[in-house]
Each structure stands twice: as C-alpha cells, then as structure tokens.
Design a protein around this motif. Structure first.
Motif, PDB file in Angstrom:
ATOM      1  N   GLU A  38       4.713  -8.640 -29.386  1.00 57.29           N
ATOM      2  CA  GLU A  38       3.504  -9.414 -29.175  1.00 57.29           C
ATOM      3  C   GLU A  38       3.744 -10.856 -29.616  1.00 57.29           C
ATOM      4  N   MET A  39       2.997 -11.796 -29.005  1.00 57.30           N
ATOM      5  CA  MET A  39       3.142 -13.217 -29.337  1.00 57.30           C
ATOM      6  C   MET A  39       2.106 -13.596 -30.389  1.00 57.30           C
ATOM      7  N   ASN A  40       2.412 -13.261 -31.645  1.00 59.25           N
ATOM      8  CA  ASN A  40       1.505 -13.530 -32.749  1.00 59.25           C
ATOM      9  C   ASN A  40       2.138 -14.506 -33.729  1.00 59.25           C
ATOM     10  N   THR A  41       1.325 -15.009 -34.661  1.00 59.79           N
ATOM     11  CA  THR A  41       1.862 -15.813 -35.757  1.00 59.79           C
ATOM     12  C   THR A  41       2.905 -14.999 -36.506  1.00 59.79           C
ATOM     13  N   LYS A  42       4.045 -15.623 -36.830  1.00 59.11           N
ATOM     14  CA  LYS A  42       5.147 -14.865 -37.384  1.00 59.11           C
ATOM     15  C   LYS A  42       5.487 -15.270 -38.815  1.00 59.11           C
ATOM     16  N   VAL A  43       5.978 -14.270 -39.560  1.00 55.40           N
ATOM     17  CA  VAL A  43       6.494 -14.478 -40.914  1.00 55.40           C
ATOM     18  C   VAL A  43       7.991 -14.721 -40.812  1.00 55.40           C
ATOM     19  N   VAL A  44       8.472 -15.782 -41.485  1.00 52.61           N
ATOM     20  CA  VAL A  44       9.902 -16.073 -41.515  1.00 52.61           C
ATOM     21  C   VAL A  44      10.453 -15.609 -42.864  1.00 52.61           C
ATOM     22  N   LEU A  45      11.431 -14.686 -42.851  1.00 48.92           N
ATOM     23  CA  LEU A  45      12.027 -14.174 -44.076  1.00 48.92           C
ATOM     24  C   LEU A  45      12.903 -15.252 -44.716  1.00 48.92           C
ATOM     25  N   PRO A  46      12.848 -15.410 -46.043  1.00 47.22           N
ATOM     26  CA  PRO A  46      13.474 -16.565 -46.702  1.00 47.22           C
ATOM     27  C   PRO A  46      14.994 -16.585 -46.708  1.00 47.22           C
ATOM     28  N   SER A  47      15.662 -15.431 -46.748  1.00 48.63           N
ATOM     29  CA  SER A  47      17.120 -15.409 -46.867  1.00 48.63           C
ATOM     30  C   SER A  47      17.826 -15.464 -45.519  1.00 48.63           C
ATOM     31  N   CYS A  48      17.468 -14.539 -44.633  1.00 47.23           N
ATOM     32  CA  CYS A  48      18.165 -14.440 -43.353  1.00 47.23           C
ATOM     33  C   CYS A  48      17.486 -15.234 -42.241  1.00 47.23           C
ATOM     34  N   ASN A  49      16.243 -15.677 -42.474  1.00 48.46           N
ATOM     35  CA  ASN A  49      15.466 -16.454 -41.497  1.00 48.46           C
ATOM     36  C   ASN A  49      15.076 -15.664 -40.243  1.00 48.46           C
ATOM     37  N   HIS A  50      15.189 -14.328 -40.294  1.00 47.84           N
ATOM     38  CA  HIS A  50      14.652 -13.530 -39.192  1.00 47.84           C
ATOM     39  C   HIS A  50      13.128 -13.544 -39.293  1.00 47.84           C
ATOM     40  N   SER A  51      12.476 -13.289 -38.178  1.00 46.66           N
ATOM     41  CA  SER A  51      11.014 -13.374 -38.172  1.00 46.66           C
ATOM     42  C   SER A  51      10.406 -12.182 -37.457  1.00 46.66           C
ATOM     43  N   LEU A  52       9.172 -11.873 -37.864  1.00 46.77           N
ATOM     44  CA  LEU A  52       8.391 -10.827 -37.223  1.00 46.77           C
ATOM     45  C   LEU A  52       6.931 -11.102 -37.522  1.00 46.77           C
ATOM     46  N   CYS A  53       6.050 -10.529 -36.737  1.00 50.74           N
ATOM     47  CA  CYS A  53       4.629 -10.836 -36.931  1.00 50.74           C
ATOM     48  C   CYS A  53       4.140 -10.247 -38.250  1.00 50.74           C
ATOM     49  N   MET A  54       3.030 -10.742 -38.749  1.00 57.01           N
ATOM     50  CA  MET A  54       2.547 -10.362 -40.066  1.00 57.01           C
ATOM     51  C   MET A  54       2.202  -8.883 -40.160  1.00 57.01           C
ATOM     52  N   ASN A  55       1.606  -8.324 -39.095  1.00 56.26           N
ATOM     53  CA  ASN A  55       1.257  -6.903 -39.116  1.00 56.26           C
ATOM     54  C   ASN A  55       2.500  -6.036 -39.206  1.00 56.26           C
ATOM     55  N   CYS A  56       3.526  -6.386 -38.424  1.00 49.84           N
ATOM     56  CA  CYS A  56       4.770  -5.618 -38.454  1.00 49.84           C
ATOM     57  C   CYS A  56       5.466  -5.768 -39.798  1.00 49.84           C
ATOM     58  N   TYR A  57       5.394  -6.978 -40.381  1.00 46.60           N
ATOM     59  CA  TYR A  57       6.000  -7.183 -41.693  1.00 46.60           C
ATOM     60  C   TYR A  57       5.338  -6.303 -42.744  1.00 46.60           C
ATOM     61  N   LYS A  58       4.007  -6.253 -42.746  1.00 49.28           N
ATOM     62  CA  LYS A  58       3.291  -5.429 -43.719  1.00 49.28           C
ATOM     63  C   LYS A  58       3.651  -3.964 -43.558  1.00 49.28           C
ATOM     64  N   ASN A  59       3.651  -3.491 -42.304  1.00 47.78           N
ATOM     65  CA  ASN A  59       3.967  -2.083 -42.047  1.00 47.78           C
ATOM     66  C   ASN A  59       5.412  -1.763 -42.421  1.00 47.78           C
ATOM     67  N   TRP A  60       6.334  -2.668 -42.092  1.00 49.22           N
ATOM     68  CA  TRP A  60       7.744  -2.438 -42.386  1.00 49.22           C
ATOM     69  C   TRP A  60       8.008  -2.471 -43.886  1.00 49.22           C
ATOM     70  N   ALA A 108       6.082  -1.755 -46.249  1.00 45.38           N
ATOM     71  CA  ALA A 108       5.498  -0.602 -46.937  1.00 45.38           C
ATOM     72  C   ALA A 108       6.476   0.571 -47.016  1.00 45.38           C
ATOM     73  N   ARG A 109       7.455   0.600 -46.123  1.00 48.05           N
ATOM     74  CA  ARG A 109       8.381   1.725 -46.113  1.00 48.05           C
ATOM     75  C   ARG A 109       9.856   1.323 -46.270  1.00 48.05           C
ATOM     76  N   SER A 110      10.137   0.023 -46.331  1.00 49.29           N
ATOM     77  CA  SER A 110      11.526  -0.412 -46.453  1.00 49.29           C
ATOM     78  C   SER A 110      11.619  -1.706 -47.247  1.00 49.29           C
ATOM     79  N   GLN A 111      12.752  -1.910 -47.906  1.00 49.88           N
ATOM     80  CA  GLN A 111      12.988  -3.121 -48.686  1.00 49.88           C
ATOM     81  C   GLN A 111      14.161  -3.918 -48.136  1.00 49.88           C
ATOM     82  N   SER A 112      14.338  -3.827 -46.828  1.00 52.21           N
ATOM     83  CA  SER A 112      15.409  -4.585 -46.181  1.00 52.21           C
ATOM     84  C   SER A 112      14.920  -5.146 -44.864  1.00 52.21           C
TER      85      SER A 112
END
Length: 242
Positions: A151-173, A175-179
C-alpha cells in the motif's frame, strides 16, 4: 541520592520560571493574554506539610499540598491572578504542560532535520532519476509502496539499514520480531525515537501551522483544568514553609 524537600522545591520553582519564560514567547495567544503559572499551597498545607519534609516535594504534590496555579497575563499589566486561575497538580505540570512548552520551543532541531534529509536522500535518491525519465510509471509507484502490504502509505524508515515499511506493518512486524523484515538487521535497541517518518509532499504541514495547533491543544487542556475556588483559608506560596 534523593533531593531534600528544600532542594526539590527550588528545582520546582526554577522549572515554573522556565515554563513562564517559554510561555511568554506566545503573547496574546491565550485568550488575548500570555499563559503564566505560579506555585501555591493548598489551604491545609500548613497542617500536613511538616509530615513530608523528609522527602521531596513531589510527595507533597501527590497529596495535594502543592499545586500549580495558571493565570492570564495581559500586555498592559493586567492579570487574572487571584481572580480566575486554573489549578494543576505537579503530575499534570510535569506530565503535560511543561513538556508541551519545551516541545514548542525545540521543534525540529537543525541536526535532526539534516539527519532526516540525508536518510531520505540516500533511500529515495532514485526519485531524482524519475524526474529525468529513467524510471517507468510502474517503477515509480513501487518506490512509494510499502514492501510488505504494497500500500502507498506514510512509511517508517529504520535507522540502521534505512529499509522502510508503512507504520501499520512496522507495528505488526515488531510485535513478533526484533529484526528488519528485509535484511534481518537487529532492531533490539531501536525505539520509537530512533525512527524517521517519510511522508509525501501532500502530507507535509508547515511548522508554523503545527506550532499553532500544538498551542491550541495545550490551551484546550488547560481550560479543562478545574478553576481555583477562592476562600479565606487559601495559602499562596510562602517562603516560611521551607
């Protein structure tokens, strides 16, 4: 080491003075006046205050013996002090009012702004190629999509690797993973303050508008605080209580 009552009281007075200085940067914003505050003792403070002299003033605040009175100060020297004041607890002062005023002053620092620009430039430099006609329309759309939900949503940029994903996916991910879901880079020491938000031009609001809205919200919060009901037993700040 725990502060003494006198030391913590001095620190509280200094914070109130600092809050008043910050609030004075917005004259006429609070109903045509400037927001100001002062320390006050409850009517029964002279009876119970000696019981908490062995600890810091926050316990006295939690017991309602100390409170912050909020009033309006007009440019012509008039005030609503002792006429119409709102009362806030120390918890409300340190939890909402003082941090809000500090945030209004700080805003986005030059260092933070530069860091965000560098991250976005590095991560999304292919957008420059878009303007030169080197990317197809499909590739352009994919640059804007979240790599997980597409989806084309506002995205979160991860500080170390600079990969990005939307805020909802970041929250869900998270919650179950630390990578990182893309490169497995560790997110164990990443908190919300380390994240950068990448927004499109249509989502950007100018900083003066943000400041005005934050001020409006602060004033709404203050106006919902209880009014001080004056009576003959009211005890204002008195140095003798030290």
């Amino acid at each position: 080491m725990r502060k003494s009552f006198k030391d913590s009281l001095k620190a509280l007075e200094a914070d109130i003075q600092h809050a008043n200085t910050l609030a004075s940067d917005y004259p006429g914003e609070y109903g045509g006046a400037c927001l100001q505050m002062r320390l006050s003792y409850s009517p029964c403070a002279h009876i119970f205050l000696f019981l908490v002299q062995w600890t810091d003033c926050h316990l006295a605040g939690a017991l309602g013996l100390l409170r912050i009175l909020i009033y309006k100060a007009y440019e012509d020297g008039r005030t609503t002090m002792s006429v119409q004041e709102r009362k806030a607890s120390l918890k409300e002062f340190y939890g909402i009012i003082f941090p809000s005023l500090i945030q209004l002053q700080r805003g986005i620092t030059d260092v933070e702004d530069q860091k965000q620009r560098e991250i976005c430039t590095t991560k999304y430099k292919r957008k420059e190629e878009m303007n030169k006609g080197k990317l197809s329309e499909i590739e352009i759309e994919r640059e804007e999509e979240c790599g997980i939900c597409m989806e084309m949503n506002t995205k979160v940029v991860l500080p170390s690797c600079n990969h990005s994903l939307c805020m909802n996916c970041y929250k869900n991910w998270r919650a179950r993973s630390q990578s990182c879901p893309f490169c497995r880079d560790s997110l164990k020491r990443v908190d919300s303050g380390d994240l950068w938000i990448y927004t499109s031009n249509s989502e950007v609001v100018d900083l003066p508008a943000i400041t005005k809205e934050n001020l409006r919200r602060l004033f709404i919060y203050i106006d919902k605080l209880p009014l001080l009901i004056l009576d003959s037993m009211l005890v204002s700040y008195d140095p003798n209580f030290r």
